[in-house]
Write a protein that holds these residues in place. Structure first.
Motif, mmCIF file in Angstrom:
data_model
loop_
_atom_site.group_PDB
_atom_site.id
_atom_site.type_symbol
_atom_site.label_atom_id
_atom_site.label_comp_id
_atom_site.label_asym_id
_atom_site.label_seq_id
_atom_site.Cartn_x
_atom_site.Cartn_y
_atom_site.Cartn_z
ATOM 1 N N ALA A 1 57.301 47.637 49.999
ATOM 2 C CA ALA A 1 56.430 47.948 48.957
ATOM 3 C C ALA A 1 55.396 46.553 48.818
ATOM 4 O O ALA A 1 56.026 45.621 48.590
ATOM 5 C CB ALA A 1 56.979 48.115 47.689
ATOM 6 N N ALA A 2 54.319 46.856 49.143
ATOM 7 C CA ALA A 2 53.409 45.643 49.338
ATOM 8 C C ALA A 2 52.220 45.825 48.288
ATOM 9 O O ALA A 2 51.662 46.817 48.008
ATOM 10 C CB ALA A 2 52.695 45.560 50.939
ATOM 11 N N LEU A 3 51.829 44.621 47.898
ATOM 12 C CA LEU A 3 50.488 44.405 46.900
ATOM 13 C C LEU A 3 49.351 43.617 47.814
ATOM 14 O O LEU A 3 49.816 42.452 48.340
ATOM 15 C CB LEU A 3 50.798 43.844 45.572
ATOM 16 C CG LEU A 3 49.594 43.477 44.790
ATOM 17 C CD1 LEU A 3 48.562 44.685 44.251
ATOM 18 C CD2 LEU A 3 49.969 42.477 43.639
ATOM 19 N N LEU A 4 48.378 44.136 47.893
ATOM 20 C CA LEU A 4 47.279 43.277 48.709
ATOM 21 C C LEU A 4 46.170 43.063 47.578
ATOM 22 O O LEU A 4 45.607 43.966 46.879
ATOM 23 C CB LEU A 4 46.688 44.109 49.860
ATOM 24 C CG LEU A 4 47.550 44.478 50.871
ATOM 25 C CD1 LEU A 4 46.787 45.233 52.144
ATOM 26 C CD2 LEU A 4 48.473 43.360 51.409
ATOM 27 N N THR A 5 45.548 41.860 47.538
ATOM 28 C CA THR A 5 44.556 41.608 46.445
ATOM 29 C C THR A 5 43.520 40.869 47.299
ATOM 30 O O THR A 5 43.694 40.013 48.286
ATOM 31 C CB THR A 5 45.033 40.560 45.503
ATOM 32 O OG1 THR A 5 45.331 39.253 46.070
ATOM 33 C CG2 THR A 5 46.191 41.107 44.799
ATOM 34 N N TYR A 6 42.179 41.046 47.010
ATOM 35 C CA TYR A 6 41.044 40.418 47.480
ATOM 36 C C TYR A 6 40.052 40.675 46.473
ATOM 37 O O TYR A 6 39.635 41.705 46.171
ATOM 38 C CB TYR A 6 40.611 41.002 48.939
ATOM 39 C CG TYR A 6 39.469 40.413 49.480
ATOM 40 C CD1 TYR A 6 39.729 39.328 50.491
ATOM 41 C CD2 TYR A 6 38.064 40.650 49.387
ATOM 42 C CE1 TYR A 6 38.730 38.708 51.025
ATOM 43 C CE2 TYR A 6 37.050 39.958 49.961
ATOM 44 C CZ TYR A 6 37.395 38.989 50.793
ATOM 45 O OH TYR A 6 36.495 38.023 51.205
ATOM 46 N N GLY A 7 39.629 39.265 46.073
ATOM 47 C CA GLY A 7 38.183 39.562 45.139
ATOM 48 C C GLY A 7 38.884 39.881 43.681
ATOM 49 O O GLY A 7 39.880 39.364 43.287
ATOM 50 N N ALA A 8 38.186 41.295 43.434
ATOM 51 C CA ALA A 8 38.726 41.666 42.334
ATOM 52 C C ALA A 8 39.308 43.138 42.484
ATOM 53 O O ALA A 8 39.443 44.033 41.502
ATOM 54 C CB ALA A 8 37.258 42.135 41.229
ATOM 55 N N ASN A 9 39.870 43.236 43.620
ATOM 56 C CA ASN A 9 40.422 44.633 44.161
ATOM 57 C C ASN A 9 41.897 44.368 44.587
ATOM 58 O O ASN A 9 42.194 43.461 44.784
ATOM 59 C CB ASN A 9 39.695 45.121 45.184
ATOM 60 C CG ASN A 9 38.235 45.250 44.935
ATOM 61 O OD1 ASN A 9 37.588 45.830 44.159
ATOM 62 N ND2 ASN A 9 37.213 44.456 45.895
ATOM 63 N N PHE A 10 42.437 45.449 44.419
ATOM 64 C CA PHE A 10 43.939 45.541 45.139
ATOM 65 C C PHE A 10 44.181 46.892 45.637
ATOM 66 O O PHE A 10 43.601 47.721 45.388
ATOM 67 C CB PHE A 10 44.928 45.211 43.690
ATOM 68 C CG PHE A 10 45.044 46.603 42.938
ATOM 69 C CD1 PHE A 10 46.203 47.457 43.299
ATOM 70 C CD2 PHE A 10 44.254 46.850 41.588
ATOM 71 C CE1 PHE A 10 46.427 48.421 42.554
ATOM 72 C CE2 PHE A 10 44.693 47.946 41.020
ATOM 73 C CZ PHE A 10 45.694 48.810 41.464
ATOM 74 N N ALA A 11 45.431 46.617 46.296
ATOM 75 C CA ALA A 11 45.797 47.862 47.177
ATOM 76 C C ALA A 11 47.342 47.843 47.153
ATOM 77 O O ALA A 11 47.927 46.826 47.499
ATOM 78 C CB ALA A 11 45.141 48.194 48.499
ATOM 79 N N CYS A 12 48.138 48.982 46.654
ATOM 80 C CA CYS A 12 49.522 48.917 47.074
ATOM 81 C C CYS A 12 49.723 49.895 48.380
ATOM 82 O O CYS A 12 49.203 50.958 48.400
ATOM 83 C CB CYS A 12 50.087 49.586 45.487
ATOM 84 S SG CYS A 12 49.938 48.572 44.322
#
Length: 255
Positions: A106-117
């Protein structure tokens, strides 16, 4: 997860893992890289040392992610590393472990003002926002499929004999398929990544109470203690990520 940067935000995280009260080996692992915006929890499964090896191979693969140039670049790097880890796990299963081995993620990626799980298996990502807890992932399990088809109720699912049988993983002879959800970050968002050793003992209302009322380290410690007090039948791992918090907390902790 788009490449448009509105207002750059950053996640600051703490992690905690415990072997539990029953198992002799901790086959969970977690990964935190605040600078690159990568956070993950893995719950390994396999024979002697197999699950621990599988989760560690994924962790080592994530360590090779370089500073992303965009949200799309980060997503592509992550997926490439997971595929590479799957190949290494399957090779190790044949040559080292001599049996099936694999791991959830289970992963969370963040970049700038965005995220993806992104996830495979029954490890979860939650978001606590505006005093509301939302489960962003959906378990890849036999029991969840039965609940989705209205064969079982959520209450019946809690005691279903095969409730821990997962339908997706990295390795274990299962086809690799990551589900993805994405969106925008907000200042004050709090994310929880966890293995099923937590959710097997604590319901969402209890999880929300811990996330709402304490600093990251205290929340992590309270959640793990709650799972242990509930029986600690499995390894339990949590990673808490606060978005745009004033300080980075005290880093990662392993016990």
């Amino acid at each position: 997860m788009t490449g448009t940067i509105q207002e750059a935000m950053r996640g600051f995280a703490v992690g905690l893992t415990h072997v539990g009260c029953v198992r002799e080996e901790n086959q969970d692992a977690y990964f935190i890289d605040e600078a690159k915006g990568v956070f993950a929890v893995m719950d390994g499964a396999g024979g002697l040392n197999g699950g621990a090896m599988a989760s560690d191979l994924v962790k080592k693969a994530l360590c090779t992610i370089s500073s992303p140039r965009s949200a799309v670049d980060l997503l592509e790097q992550f997926e490439t590393r997971v595929v590479a880890a799957k190949d290494r796990i399957e090779t190790a299963a044949k040559t080292v472990n001599d049996g099936p081995m694999g791991t959830t993620i289970a992963a969370l990626l963040t970049y700038g003002a965005n995220f993806a799980c992104l996830w495979a298996g029954d490890s979860r990502v939650y978001r606590y926002r505006n005093r509301q807890l939302e489960q962003l992932t959906t378990d890849h399990t036999e029991v969840q499929e039965l609940v989705d088809r209205n064969v079982l109720s959520k209450e019946e699912a809690k005691t279903f004999a095969r409730r821990h049988v997962i339908t997706r993983a990295i390795g274990s002879g299962l086809e690799l398929a990551l589900d993805v959800v994405s969106g925008n970050l907000q200042r004050g968002d709090r994310f929880l990544l966890c293995s099923d050793g937590l959710t097997g003992h604590l319901d969402d209302a209890v999880i929300q109470s811990f996330l709402a009322n304490a600093a990251p380290n205290a929340s992590a410690q309270g959640l793990v203690k709650g799972a242990l007090d509930g029986g600690g039948s499995d390894n339990v791992t949590v990673v808490i990520v606060d978005i745009d918090s004033a300080a980075s907390g005290e880093g990662v902790t392993r016990i």
